[in-house]
Design a protein around this motif. Structure first.
Motif, short mmCIF file in Angstrom:
data_model
loop_
_atom_site.label_atom_id
_atom_site.label_comp_id
_atom_site.label_asym_id
_atom_site.label_seq_id
_atom_site.Cartn_x
_atom_site.Cartn_y
_atom_site.Cartn_z
N ALA A 1 -17.61 38.89 13.76
CA ALA A 1 -18.75 38.24 14.42
C ALA A 1 -20.08 38.56 13.76
CB ALA A 1 -18.79 38.65 15.89
N VAL A 2 -20.15 39.65 12.98
CA VAL A 2 -21.43 40.12 12.42
C VAL A 2 -22.20 39.03 11.66
CG1 VAL A 2 -22.45 41.72 10.75
CG2 VAL A 2 -20.77 42.54 12.41
N PRO A 3 -21.61 38.30 10.71
CA PRO A 3 -22.43 37.36 9.94
C PRO A 3 -22.77 36.05 10.67
CG PRO A 3 -20.18 37.35 9.11
CD PRO A 3 -20.26 38.41 10.18
N PHE A 4 -22.24 35.87 11.86
CA PHE A 4 -22.44 34.61 12.58
C PHE A 4 -23.41 34.79 13.74
CE2 PHE A 4 -18.07 34.54 10.92
CZ PHE A 4 -18.21 33.48 10.03
N ALA A 5 -24.17 33.77 14.01
CA ALA A 5 -25.07 33.79 15.17
C ALA A 5 -24.31 33.27 16.39
CB ALA A 5 -26.29 32.92 14.89
N MET A 6 -23.25 34.01 16.74
CA MET A 6 -22.44 33.63 17.90
C MET A 6 -21.85 34.87 18.53
SD MET A 6 -18.98 31.94 16.23
CE MET A 6 -19.83 30.70 15.31
N SER A 7 -21.43 34.71 19.76
CA SER A 7 -20.86 35.83 20.51
C SER A 7 -19.44 36.14 20.04
CB SER A 7 -20.85 35.49 22.00
OG SER A 7 -19.96 34.41 22.22
N GLN A 8 -18.97 37.33 20.41
CA GLN A 8 -17.59 37.69 20.12
C GLN A 8 -16.60 36.75 20.79
OE1 GLN A 8 -16.78 41.84 20.76
NE2 GLN A 8 -18.40 42.50 19.39
N PRO A 9 -16.85 36.31 22.05
CA PRO A 9 -15.92 35.34 22.65
C PRO A 9 -15.85 34.02 21.86
CG PRO A 9 -17.20 36.38 24.37
CD PRO A 9 -17.80 36.82 23.05
N ALA A 10 -16.97 33.60 21.29
CA ALA A 10 -16.96 32.37 20.48
C ALA A 10 -16.12 32.58 19.21
CB ALA A 10 -18.37 31.95 20.12
N VAL A 11 -16.27 33.74 18.59
CA VAL A 11 -15.45 34.05 17.40
C VAL A 11 -13.98 34.12 17.80
CG1 VAL A 11 -14.97 35.81 15.64
CG2 VAL A 11 -17.32 35.20 16.16
N SER A 12 -13.70 34.68 18.98
CA SER A 12 -12.31 34.76 19.46
C SER A 12 -11.70 33.37 19.63
CB SER A 12 -12.25 35.52 20.78
OG SER A 12 -12.51 36.88 20.57
N LYS A 13 -12.50 32.42 20.08
CA LYS A 13 -11.99 31.03 20.20
C LYS A 13 -11.60 30.48 18.84
CE LYS A 13 -14.34 29.64 24.44
NZ LYS A 13 -15.27 28.69 25.05
N HIS A 14 -12.45 30.73 17.84
CA HIS A 14 -12.11 30.28 16.48
C HIS A 14 -10.83 30.97 16.00
CE1 HIS A 14 -15.51 27.74 15.48
NE2 HIS A 14 -16.34 28.63 15.96
N LEU A 15 -10.70 32.25 16.30
CA LEU A 15 -9.49 32.98 15.89
C LEU A 15 -8.24 32.43 16.56
CD1 LEU A 15 -10.85 36.62 15.79
CD2 LEU A 15 -9.95 35.31 13.85
N ARG A 16 -8.35 32.00 17.81
CA ARG A 16 -7.19 31.41 18.50
C ARG A 16 -6.73 30.13 17.79
NH1 ARG A 16 -9.62 33.63 22.94
NH2 ARG A 16 -10.73 31.76 23.61
N VAL A 17 -7.69 29.31 17.35
CA VAL A 17 -7.34 28.09 16.60
C VAL A 17 -6.62 28.48 15.31
CG1 VAL A 17 -8.26 26.08 15.38
CG2 VAL A 17 -9.21 26.72 17.60
N LEU A 18 -7.16 29.47 14.62
CA LEU A 18 -6.55 29.93 13.37
C LEU A 18 -5.16 30.53 13.61
CD1 LEU A 18 -9.73 31.49 11.75
CD2 LEU A 18 -8.52 29.44 10.97
N GLU A 19 -5.00 31.24 14.72
CA GLU A 19 -3.69 31.81 15.07
C GLU A 19 -2.68 30.71 15.36
OE1 GLU A 19 -3.56 35.90 17.27
OE2 GLU A 19 -5.22 34.73 18.10
N ARG A 20 -3.09 29.69 16.13
CA ARG A 20 -2.17 28.59 16.45
C ARG A 20 -1.72 27.87 15.19
NH1 ARG A 20 -5.58 27.77 21.00
NH2 ARG A 20 -6.70 26.12 19.93
N ALA A 21 -2.59 27.82 14.19
CA ALA A 21 -2.24 27.19 12.92
C ALA A 21 -1.42 28.13 12.03
CB ALA A 21 -3.51 26.75 12.19
N GLY A 22 -1.25 29.37 12.45
CA GLY A 22 -0.48 30.34 11.67
C GLY A 22 -1.26 30.94 10.52
N LEU A 23 -2.58 30.75 10.50
CA LEU A 23 -3.41 31.23 9.40
C LEU A 23 -3.88 32.67 9.59
CD1 LEU A 23 -5.48 27.97 8.98
CD2 LEU A 23 -3.91 28.93 7.29
#
Length: 119
Positions: free
Chosen positions: A35-57
């Motif tokens: 989350a450090v380099p982004f102007a977003m909250s940790q929950p927002a980064v977690s949402k992006h990570l869930r998309v990446l996890e669902r894609a197997g990335l």
């Protein structure tokens, strides 16, 4: 239902997710670290990570209290293989275009040299 390839390309469509993958390519990181380099909250980064996890990335592990995320390159290899067929197709097209342009230039030079007038 999304195929694996569809999920990969959908995940890669977002620049934040691509940046997260680029960071994970250098090594494991926690959500807080990601989350450090982004102007977003940790929950927002977690949402992006869930998309990446669902894609197997991305996968998440457990190391005591730490939950590191790591890059899973398999889906990227599959996407690259799929794109390679199109890259080869367009490379062949450009080679044919180059040959045609060379032929046209040769014909034009021959015409100018043979019947041209002195200036």
């Amino acid at each position: 239902m999304l195929t694996d390839l569809d999920a990969t390309f959908a995940a890669l469509a977002d620049p934040t997710r691509r940046a997260i993958l680029a960071r994970l390519a250098t090594g494991e990181a926690t959500v807080t670290e990601l989350a450090v380099p982004f102007a977003m909250s940790q929950p927002a980064v977690s949402k992006h990570l869930r998309v990446l996890e669902r894609a197997g990335l991305v996968s998440r592990g457990r190391d005591a209290q730490r939950r590191p995320c790591r890059l899973e390159a398999g889906p990227l290899r599959e996407a690259t293989a799929w794109l390679a067929a199109y890259r080869d197709h367009w490379a062949e097209r450009y080679q044919r275009l180059d040959a045609l342009l060379d032929e046209l230039c040769s014909t034009e030079e021959g015409r100018d040299g043979a019947g041209g007038t002195a200036r």
